[in-house]
Design a protein around this motif. Structure first.
Motif, short mmCIF file in Angstrom:
data_model
loop_
_atom_site.label_atom_id
_atom_site.label_comp_id
_atom_site.label_asym_id
_atom_site.label_seq_id
_atom_site.Cartn_x
_atom_site.Cartn_y
_atom_site.Cartn_z
N PHE A 1 0.83 -1.21 0.00
CA PHE A 1 0.00 0.00 0.00
C PHE A 1 0.86 1.26 0.00
N SER A 2 1.97 1.23 -0.75
CA SER A 2 2.87 2.39 -0.88
C SER A 2 3.31 2.93 0.47
N GLY A 3 3.43 2.03 1.45
CA GLY A 3 3.91 2.46 2.75
C GLY A 3 2.83 2.96 3.69
N ASP A 4 1.56 3.04 3.24
CA ASP A 4 0.48 3.42 4.16
C ASP A 4 0.39 2.34 5.23
N SER A 5 0.88 2.65 6.40
CA SER A 5 1.03 1.62 7.43
C SER A 5 -0.29 1.21 8.05
N THR A 6 -1.30 2.07 7.96
CA THR A 6 -2.65 1.71 8.43
C THR A 6 -3.67 2.22 7.43
N ARG A 7 -4.75 1.45 7.26
CA ARG A 7 -5.82 1.84 6.36
C ARG A 7 -7.16 1.56 7.03
N ASN B 1 8.62 3.67 7.91
CA ASN B 1 9.84 3.74 8.73
C ASN B 1 10.09 5.14 9.29
N MET B 2 9.15 6.06 9.07
CA MET B 2 9.27 7.39 9.68
C MET B 2 8.67 7.36 11.08
N VAL B 3 9.41 7.89 12.05
CA VAL B 3 8.99 7.89 13.45
C VAL B 3 9.18 9.28 14.04
N ILE B 4 8.61 9.49 15.22
CA ILE B 4 8.76 10.76 15.93
C ILE B 4 9.81 10.59 17.01
N ASP B 5 10.83 11.45 17.01
CA ASP B 5 11.91 11.39 17.99
C ASP B 5 11.78 12.59 18.94
N MET B 6 11.61 12.31 20.23
CA MET B 6 11.49 13.38 21.23
C MET B 6 12.67 13.39 22.19
N SER B 7 13.72 12.66 21.88
CA SER B 7 14.86 12.57 22.78
C SER B 7 15.79 13.77 22.63
N ASN B 8 16.48 14.11 23.69
CA ASN B 8 17.56 15.10 23.70
C ASN B 8 17.25 16.40 22.96
N PRO B 9 16.19 17.10 23.31
CA PRO B 9 15.88 18.35 22.60
C PRO B 9 17.00 19.38 22.67
N GLU B 10 17.86 19.26 23.71
CA GLU B 10 18.95 20.23 23.83
C GLU B 10 19.95 20.10 22.68
N TYR B 11 19.97 18.95 21.97
CA TYR B 11 20.84 18.79 20.81
C TYR B 11 20.29 19.50 19.58
N PHE B 12 19.01 19.88 19.64
CA PHE B 12 18.31 20.35 18.45
C PHE B 12 17.72 21.74 18.68
N ASN B 13 18.51 22.62 19.26
CA ASN B 13 18.06 24.00 19.51
C ASN B 13 16.76 24.05 20.29
N GLY B 14 16.54 23.05 21.12
CA GLY B 14 15.34 23.02 21.94
C GLY B 14 14.12 22.45 21.26
N ASP B 15 14.22 22.05 19.98
CA ASP B 15 13.08 21.43 19.30
C ASP B 15 12.70 20.15 20.02
N GLN B 16 11.48 20.09 20.52
CA GLN B 16 11.06 18.99 21.38
C GLN B 16 10.82 17.69 20.59
N SER B 17 10.56 17.79 19.29
CA SER B 17 10.27 16.58 18.52
C SER B 17 10.67 16.79 17.07
N ARG B 18 11.04 15.69 16.43
CA ARG B 18 11.45 15.71 15.02
C ARG B 18 10.98 14.41 14.36
N PHE B 19 10.83 14.44 13.04
CA PHE B 19 10.56 13.23 12.27
C PHE B 19 11.89 12.65 11.81
N THR B 20 12.07 11.35 11.99
CA THR B 20 13.29 10.70 11.51
C THR B 20 12.95 9.28 11.09
N ARG B 21 13.97 8.52 10.71
CA ARG B 21 13.74 7.16 10.22
C ARG B 21 14.17 6.12 11.26
N SER B 22 13.51 4.99 11.23
CA SER B 22 13.88 3.87 12.09
C SER B 22 14.81 2.91 11.39
N SER B 23 15.13 3.18 10.11
CA SER B 23 16.04 2.33 9.34
C SER B 23 16.73 3.21 8.31
#
Length: 589
Positions: A59-65, A194-216
């Motif tokens: 389904f072109s990566g649509d993880s839920t339908r 494989n896109m996930v939400i990362d909320m770790s270590n916001p101090e590394y990211f100018n205080g941004d509390q969350s970012r989208f990144t990949r799990s692979s």
């Protein structure tokens, strides 16, 4: 996938069936983006639905339908004030006969069918296809509810809802915009599994509390939907050796056919512990009719090493940046049959409401499109001269030219020595690339003064040759030309015999290419020429430059030639960037 296997997959999932109650859901006030992970964004629904998370690759990566639990007619309803449009991605199995309809209402009581169209269905995998439905015409005013109804078919699983985006009518007096802080998926239209939400270590990211990144390390993407999308800007964090060129943005009118969107990006801004922040933005207004934006990460170093922070989309076609910009992009060259990279400098306050002269700066042998911008600090020098009022604002383009000398050396693109691309000469229609691809692209995508009087070319070493050859063979297109350590070649050993014979294989070709010969044969009336060279130039290019200056003097062509202390070196070229820009942009010229 066989129908039998698909049936077993769906039936296994349906063991945990949840009946969906009629609920009121909170959503963004300007847009709803539903990836069908749950029922939170629905206003209401009939009971015969469930959510399927199996086999996202089909389904072109649509993880839920969203899937019906039987072939009975079922519907879901969204609520959004003054609905303007919708885009609903639908997946269906080959041979599916289910029918999907759309209805609008002002009060969720009386419904009127909305005529819809869908794009060309695309095969995905194992018998599954996808398509996107949207309104066939403008939705009438006063529609606050959208119903999606699915009916019929012999198998309930054969049609599945993959993603839905519903937008409202924008304020007529203000451009519409949307900002995603990457803290949930409510603002995105879809994303790869494989896109996930990362909320770790916001101090590394100018205080941004969350970012989208990949799990692979597999390619990952996030897709956004907005009617009349025109501009975007995004914060991207990269760790260590993560490749900035593996962050790409694509635009689409239908969510199926994608075109690479030109971007500008800031210089890396170090944050903490090896992380750098880069701000990407659209290089110019996106094509008319754009509704989708895809952000794609393809760096294979580490999935987590590239992260998307805040991203803003806007319908505003006019975005003024108070600072200068460097926009890095690639264009398809019909003349060469390949993609060519370039950097574009836009002066502070660049506006589509103002038109600007253009300066094309060509790199030297073994160089690339980044040499003038990164190495020779053209941006910093131009900014300083502008702030002092010594030059007028102009657009500066630094294109990839390979080791080509900017000539039409062959009908087809090739390398003389493919095993050594750094040192090889490059064959192809590079002159045609400049005049048939590059200049028309710049004039059609930027606010230029598209006249001979406001178009200039310059370069260093081989790039100086390219500039002189381009100007002298096209005096109807260019009014100023400049070269620093320009490769004005005489047969004195400054080039290898192989290089010289390639450049001038016979006398007739030399007369058609050599700036010394062209300066004698071409009508250069009104052209202005700048030349400088180091007195210790290791290639002795000062000999050819001096001869060229003498020919121009004899013909009464405006020129200035400077022999300065220095060699054929980075330090020499850096010391003369200021003088070169003053020649092109100074008010006295």
């Amino acid at each position: 996938m066989s129908k039998k296997y698909a049936s077993r997959t769906i039936l296994a999932f349906l063991i945990g069936l949840l009946m969906i109650p009629s609920v009121s859901a909170s959503a963004a006030t300007d847009q709803i983006n539903d990836e069908f992970a749950n029922s939170d964004l629905l206003y209401s629904s009939t009971a015969g639905w469930t959510f399927d998370g199996s086999n996202p690759a089909y389904f072109s990566g649509d993880s839920t339908r969203m899937v019906r639990t039987s072939t009975a007619t079922e519907s879901i309803v969204y609520h959004l004030s003054d609905i303007q449009s919708y885009a609903v991605r639908v997946h269906y199995f080959i041979g599916a006969t289910a029918e999907i309809k759309f209805y609008g209402s002002g009060d969720a009581a009386e419904w009127t069918e909305i005529s819809s169209v869908h794009d060309q269905a695309t095969a995905v995998s194992n018998g599954w296809y996808k398509t996107t439905y949207s309104p066939a015409a403008a939705i009438p005013a006063g529609i606050h509810y959208l119903k999606i109804e699915v009916s019929g078919d012999t198998s309930e699983w054969a049609l599945q809802l993959g993603a839905a985006a519903i937008t409202k009518q924008p304020d007529a007096n203000e451009p519409d915009s949307m900002t995603d802080s990457a803290d949930d998926w409510s603002r995105s239209y879809s994303h790869s599994s494989n896109m996930v939400i990362d909320m770790s270590n916001p101090e590394y990211f100018n205080g941004d509390q969350s970012r989208f990144t990949r799990s692979s390390t597999a390619a990952g993407e996030v897709v956004y939907f907005m009617e009349s999308l025109s501009q975007f800007k995004a914060k991207v964090y990269l760790f260590g050796e993560a490749d900035v060129d593996k962050v790409k943005f694509y635009s689409s009118a239908d969510g199926t056919s994608w075109g690479l969107a030109g971007t500008s990006r800031s210089n890396p801004q170090p944050t903490l512990y090896g992380w750098n922040l880069m701000e990407y933005r659209s290089a110019s207004s996106l094509p008319s009719g754009t509704k989708y934006l895809k952000v794609e990460f393809t760096d294979s170093t580490d999935g987590w090493a590239t992260q998307l922070g805040e991203i803003t989309l806007s319908t505003d076609s006019e975005v003024v940046n108070p600072d200068s910009e460097i926009q890095s992009l690639a264009i398809n060259s019909a003349a060469l049959g390949k993609e060519m990279r370039l950097n574009v400098y836009l002066p502070p306050g660049y506006s589509a409401n103002q038109s600007y002269p253009t300066l094309y700066l060509f790199h030297g042998f073994q160089g690339n499109e980044n040499g003038w911008i990164n190495g020779l600090q053209v941006r910093e020098t131009a900014d300083a001269l502008l702030s002092q009022g010594l030059i007028s604002p102009m657009i500066i383009i630094s294109p990839q030219m390979d080791n080509s000398f900017g000539i039409n050396s062959a009908a087809e693109y090739s390398l003389e020595n493919p095993s050594d691309p750094v040192n090889s000469l490059y064959n192809g229609r590079y002159e045609d690339y400049i005049f048939q691809d590059l200049i028309p692209y710049i004039d059609s995508h930027y606010s230029t003064i598209a006249t001979k009087e406001s178009r200039y070319v310059g370069g260093l070493s081989m790039g100086g040759f390219i500039a002189l050859h381009s100007a002298f063979t096209h005096p109807d297109m260019i009014s100023k030309v400049g070269g620093t350590s320009a490769a004005v070649v005489i047969n004195d050993g400054s080039l290898t015999q192989q290089q010289y014979s390639w450049l001038y294989p016979d006398e007739a070709t030399r007369l058609a290419r050599d700036p010394l010969a062209l300066a004698q044969s071409q009508d250069l009336a009104g052209m202005k020429v700048y030349l400088d060279c180091g007195s210790s130039d290791s290639y002795h290019f000062y000999r050819g430059n001096e001869q060229l200056a003498q020919i121009l003097d004899q013909r009464g062509i405006s020129n200035e030639y400077h022999l300065y202390p220095g060699g054929h070196t980075y330090e020499y070229w850096l010391s003369n960037v200021r003088a070169l820009l003053l020649f092109f942009g100074g008010s006295s010229t």
